[in-house]
Design an enzyme around this catalytic site. Structure first.
Site, short mmCIF file in Angstrom:
data_model
loop_
_atom_site.label_atom_id
_atom_site.label_comp_id
_atom_site.label_asym_id
_atom_site.label_seq_id
_atom_site.Cartn_x
_atom_site.Cartn_y
_atom_site.Cartn_z
N GLY A 190 9.90 0.69 -4.59
CA GLY A 190 9.99 0.34 -3.17
C GLY A 190 10.27 -1.15 -3.00
N GLY A 192 10.31 -2.79 -0.22
CA GLY A 192 9.89 -3.17 1.13
C GLY A 192 9.06 -4.45 1.05
N VAL A 193 8.36 -4.74 2.15
CA VAL A 193 7.58 -5.98 2.23
C VAL A 193 6.60 -6.10 1.06
CG1 VAL A 193 5.98 -7.25 3.69
CG2 VAL A 193 7.67 -5.78 4.74
N ALA A 278 4.87 1.09 -4.21
CA ALA A 278 4.81 0.38 -2.92
C ALA A 278 5.84 1.00 -1.98
CB ALA A 278 5.08 -1.11 -3.13
N VAL A 279 5.63 2.30 -1.70
CA VAL A 279 6.63 3.03 -0.91
C VAL A 279 6.20 3.19 0.55
CG1 VAL A 279 7.55 4.29 -2.89
CG2 VAL A 279 5.63 5.25 -1.61
N ARG A 281 3.05 2.88 3.84
CA ARG A 281 1.66 3.24 4.15
C ARG A 281 1.66 4.35 5.21
NH1 ARG A 281 -2.08 -0.25 2.38
NH2 ARG A 281 -3.51 0.10 4.11
N ASP A 321 -2.60 0.06 12.81
CA ASP A 321 -1.75 0.85 11.93
C ASP A 321 -1.83 2.35 12.20
OD1 ASP A 321 -1.11 -1.50 10.69
OD2 ASP A 321 -1.72 -0.87 8.67
N HIS A 453 11.94 -35.43 13.35
CA HIS A 453 12.79 -35.61 12.16
C HIS A 453 12.01 -36.33 11.09
CE1 HIS A 453 16.29 -36.40 9.68
NE2 HIS A 453 15.86 -37.65 9.58
P1 FAD Z 1 -7.08 -1.66 8.61
O1 FAD Z 1 -6.98 -3.10 8.29
O2 FAD Z 1 -6.57 -0.68 7.61
O3 FAD Z 1 -8.61 -1.37 8.93
C1 FAD Z 1 -9.08 -0.09 9.21
C2 FAD Z 1 -10.56 -0.08 8.99
O4 FAD Z 1 -11.07 1.16 9.46
C3 FAD Z 1 -10.99 -0.19 7.53
O5 FAD Z 1 -11.89 -1.24 7.38
C4 FAD Z 1 -11.65 1.16 7.23
O6 FAD Z 1 -12.76 1.03 6.35
C5 FAD Z 1 -12.10 1.58 8.60
N1 FAD Z 1 -12.26 3.01 8.77
C6 FAD Z 1 -11.33 3.99 8.61
N2 FAD Z 1 -11.85 5.19 8.90
C7 FAD Z 1 -13.14 4.97 9.26
C8 FAD Z 1 -14.19 5.81 9.68
N3 FAD Z 1 -14.04 7.12 9.84
N4 FAD Z 1 -15.39 5.24 9.94
C9 FAD Z 1 -15.56 3.91 9.79
N5 FAD Z 1 -14.61 3.08 9.42
C10 FAD Z 1 -13.40 3.60 9.16
N6 FAD Z 1 0.25 -7.43 7.70
C11 FAD Z 1 0.63 -8.61 8.24
O7 FAD Z 1 0.69 -8.71 9.46
N7 FAD Z 1 0.92 -9.69 7.45
C12 FAD Z 1 0.87 -9.62 6.10
O8 FAD Z 1 1.15 -10.60 5.42
C13 FAD Z 1 0.48 -8.40 5.50
N8 FAD Z 1 0.40 -8.28 4.16
C14 FAD Z 1 -0.03 -7.12 3.61
C15 FAD Z 1 -0.13 -7.03 2.23
C16 FAD Z 1 -0.58 -5.87 1.64
C17 FAD Z 1 -0.68 -5.79 0.14
C18 FAD Z 1 -0.96 -4.76 2.46
C19 FAD Z 1 -1.47 -3.50 1.84
C20 FAD Z 1 -0.85 -4.84 3.83
C21 FAD Z 1 -0.39 -6.01 4.42
N9 FAD Z 1 -0.25 -6.13 5.81
C22 FAD Z 1 0.17 -7.31 6.36
C23 FAD Z 1 -0.58 -5.02 6.72
C24 FAD Z 1 -1.95 -5.22 7.36
O9 FAD Z 1 -2.92 -5.32 6.34
C25 FAD Z 1 -2.25 -4.06 8.28
O10 FAD Z 1 -1.21 -3.96 9.24
C26 FAD Z 1 -3.57 -4.27 9.01
O11 FAD Z 1 -4.64 -4.41 8.11
C27 FAD Z 1 -3.84 -3.10 9.95
O12 FAD Z 1 -5.00 -3.35 10.65
P2 FAD Z 1 -5.89 -2.17 11.24
O13 FAD Z 1 -7.08 -2.84 11.83
O14 FAD Z 1 -5.08 -1.29 12.08
O15 FAD Z 1 -6.33 -1.29 9.98
P1 AMP Z 2 7.91 -0.41 3.16
O1 AMP Z 2 7.69 0.82 4.01
O2 AMP Z 2 8.54 -1.57 3.87
O3 AMP Z 2 6.67 -0.82 2.41
O4 AMP Z 2 8.99 0.03 2.04
C1 AMP Z 2 8.81 1.09 1.14
C2 AMP Z 2 10.14 1.34 0.44
O5 AMP Z 2 9.95 2.32 -0.60
C3 AMP Z 2 11.22 1.89 1.35
O6 AMP Z 2 12.31 1.02 1.34
C4 AMP Z 2 11.56 3.26 0.74
O7 AMP Z 2 12.95 3.55 0.82
C5 AMP Z 2 11.15 3.11 -0.73
N1 AMP Z 2 10.90 4.41 -1.39
C6 AMP Z 2 10.26 5.49 -0.89
N2 AMP Z 2 10.23 6.52 -1.80
C7 AMP Z 2 10.89 6.09 -2.92
C8 AMP Z 2 11.21 6.67 -4.21
N3 AMP Z 2 10.88 7.93 -4.55
N4 AMP Z 2 11.92 5.92 -5.11
C9 AMP Z 2 12.27 4.64 -4.79
N5 AMP Z 2 12.00 4.05 -3.60
C10 AMP Z 2 11.32 4.74 -2.66
#
Ligand code: FAD
Ligand code: AMP
Length: 480
Positions: A190, A192-193, A278-279, A281, A321, A453
């Site tokens: 993947g 992606g980001v 990393a395909v 979420r 999310d 600047h």
């Molecule tokens: P989450 O942060 O997923 O939080 C959800 C919470 O709900 C969790 O703490 C979980 O324990 C809790 N929960 C779930 N179900 C229950 C339940 N039934 N009872 C109690 N608690 C529960 N976004 C950016 O904007 N900038 C970035 O640079 C960035 N980098 C990222 C890098 C990585 C590696 C990853 C994986 C994600 C990244 N993101 C980034 C995305 C970002 O982390 C998410 O968009 C963000 O965390 C979403 O926030 P949220 O509050 O919706 O959910």
């Molecule tokens: P993102 O949703 O930005 O994290 O990106 C995930 C990326 O994974 C996307 O660009 C998808 O096209 C790619 N992807 C999903 N499934 C596969 C797969 N089976 N093989 C290679 N790449 C994939």
């Protein structure tokens, strides 16, 4: 039993969407509880969700460490610094990352305390009639009631059947934030980001990194020119990015993984000592919605909400999310604030057309507003102006002069419609464009402003000038 059982607002989920909503609600005078079930590696409950524990913050910590290491090895000579023998101590790097996570997650606990938000550690489930079942860690379920409920349960990594997660060999983003050594040869599935950020971390630390992407285009949602330039820069850094390659199967072979992918009808296999899947979420609602709670989800599992994040059940909202829109921390936080302010009688809206998105590679890649492609499809007349960092004095002085700023404005009204940047500090520069869009500014407004600047920001100024063919430090397309 928790001390109280009735609240003005219960938030389920303490990620950036949920905890920000809880704090804003407390600031508005509401009596708030925020339930979260996250446990750290020592089984201690922690707030902050994905973003603080395994997302935005830890990934940026590792990106910053790895960039320092890379710069010492590859960018010090020209400065007269002899540092090629620098070594990386992965354990210390991870300890630093963990310390930052600990500082920030306990910071949220402090904010909850200071604002009188009640943290409830355990699992929450939405029941019918504005009730929530709360099961504390190692405790008995109790029923809480609330005037309003916000669901903010976030997302989890998507998995693909041909390449299941396997011990330390095949991992998701969480695993790739905790490797104890630098892999020799790492596959990233993947482009992606998340794949590009984590691929960059381990590449800079010395791994050979192959990024396998199913789609034929690189970053297809981005501006095409910026995507092309980004691909050139990242490939130049040694990331082996293979497009149009879909993973079809895999096999564990001792302590290596054989990944098979299809490209142009041909089957190719590659062997790695670590693979990061990393395909993307998917929204997380497992166990969150009781059968009779009434809240609807769509075919992908997202909770269905309207433009104000209201679900189909009165007084129940969902943010972050777990609902439609980009999976970004700041988007979730602003949704949380919007919902709370609407609950207390204000009328805010969220401009979904003006949410910056950033990839923290080096250089960073950032975008806000419309792309040329979107405007063309919508039949909107537009003009563009761009400025390369190679012509920026500040970028050259910083030895960081790859990339460009591109601005898009309405051809007739001159209103700024989009900004697309690959280059140094793009993450921060893009916010200047976002402010211009939000304030309905024109390219001319930007041209008339005084920019300090030498700064990277001058590239935004020059791109605006270029929109009017008035750029000073490049030759304009046409001069009048
Ligand atoms: P989450 O942060 O997923 O939080 C959800 C919470 O709900 C969790 O703490 C979980 O324990 C809790 N929960 C779930 N179900 C229950 C339940 N039934 N009872 C109690 N608690 C529960 N976004 C950016 O904007 N900038 C970035 O640079 C960035 N980098 C990222 C890098 C990585 C590696 C990853 C994986 C994600 C990244 N993101 C980034 C995305 C970002 O982390 C998410 O968009 C963000 O965390 C979403 O926030 P949220 O509050 O919706 O959910
Ligand atoms: P993102 O949703 O930005 O994290 O990106 C995930 C990326 O994974 C996307 O660009 C998808 O096209 C790619 N992807 C999903 N499934 C596969 C797969 N089976 N093989 C290679 N790449 C994939």
């Amino acid at each position: 039993m928790s001390q109280k059982s009735h609240f003005d607002l219960i938030v389920i989920g303490a990620g950036p969407a949920g905890y920000v909503a809880a704090i804003r609600a407390a600031l508005c005078g509401l009596n708030v509880a925020c339930i979260d079930k996250w446990l750290d590696s020592d089984n201690n409950p922690v707030l902050g969700g994905t973003c603080l524990n395994v997302g935005c913050i830890p990934s940026k910590a590792l990106l910053d460490t790895s960039q320092r290491f890379y710069d010492l090895q590859h960018h010090s000579d020209a400065h007269g610094i002899k540092a090629q023998s620098a070594q990386i101590d992965v354990h210390t790097m991870m300890e630093r990352k963990n310390k930052i996570i600990q500082q920030l997650t306990s910071g949220i606990s402090g904010l909850f305390k200071g604002n009188k938000v009640s943290p409830l550690f355990g699992t929450g489930q939405l029941l019918a009639d504005k009730k929530v079942a709360f099961t504390p860690h190692n405790g008995k379920t109790e029923t809480l009631t609330a005037e309003h409920i916000i669901l903010a349960t976030g997302s989890v990594p998507t998995q693909i059947p041909p390449l299941p997660i396997h011990d330390d060999l095949v991992v998701d983003s969480t695993g790739a934030l905790a490797f104890d050594t630098v892999p020799k040869r790492m596959g990233v599935i993947g482009a992606g980001v998340i794949g590009l950020e984590l691929g960059s971390v381990w590449k800079r630390l010395g791994a050979e990194v192959v990024v396998i992407e199913a789609l034929p285009d690189f970053l297809p949602a981005m501006d095409k020119q910026i995507a092309k330039e980004s691909l050139k820069i990242l490939s130049g850094q040694g990331l082996d990015i293979r497009l149009g390659c879909k993973v079809t199967s895999s096999k564990i072979d001792g302590d290596t993984v054989v990944v098979v992918y299809e490209n142009d009808g041909k089957e190719v296999s590659e062997t790695f000592d670590r693979v990061v899947v990393a395909v993307g979420r998917r929204p997380y609602t497992h166990g969150v919605l009781a059968d009779d709670c009434g809240v609807k989800t769509d075919e992908c599992g997202f909770i269905i909400v309207d433009e104000y994040c209201a679900t189909n059940v009165p007084h129940v909202y969902a943010v972050g999310d777990v609902v439609r829109g980009p999976m970004l921390a700041h988007k979730g936080s602003e949704e949380g604030i919007m919902v709370v302010e609407r609950i207390v009688g204000k009328q805010p809206t969220l401009n979904y057309d003006c949410i910056p998105s950033i990839i923290y590679t080096h250089p960073e890649i950032a975008a806000v507003g419309k792309t040329e492609h979107e405007l063309k499809s919508a039949g909107v007349p537009y003009k563009t102006g761009s400025f390369p960092f190679a012509a920026s004095g500040r970028a050259l002085a910083a030895d960081d002069a790859h990339g460009l700023v591109k601005l898009i404005a309405h051809a007739e009204t001159d209103r700024i419609l989009g900004g697309h940047i690959v280059g140094p500090n793009a993450a921060d520069l893009i916010q200047q464009v976002a402010i211009a869009i939000e304030f309905q500014g024109s390219a001319e407004d930007l041209t008339l402003m005084v920019f300090g600047h030498p700064t990277f920001s001058e590239a935004v100024h020059e791109a605006a000038l270029a929109l009017h063919n008035h750029a000073i430090h490049i030759i304009n397309r046409k001069t009048k």
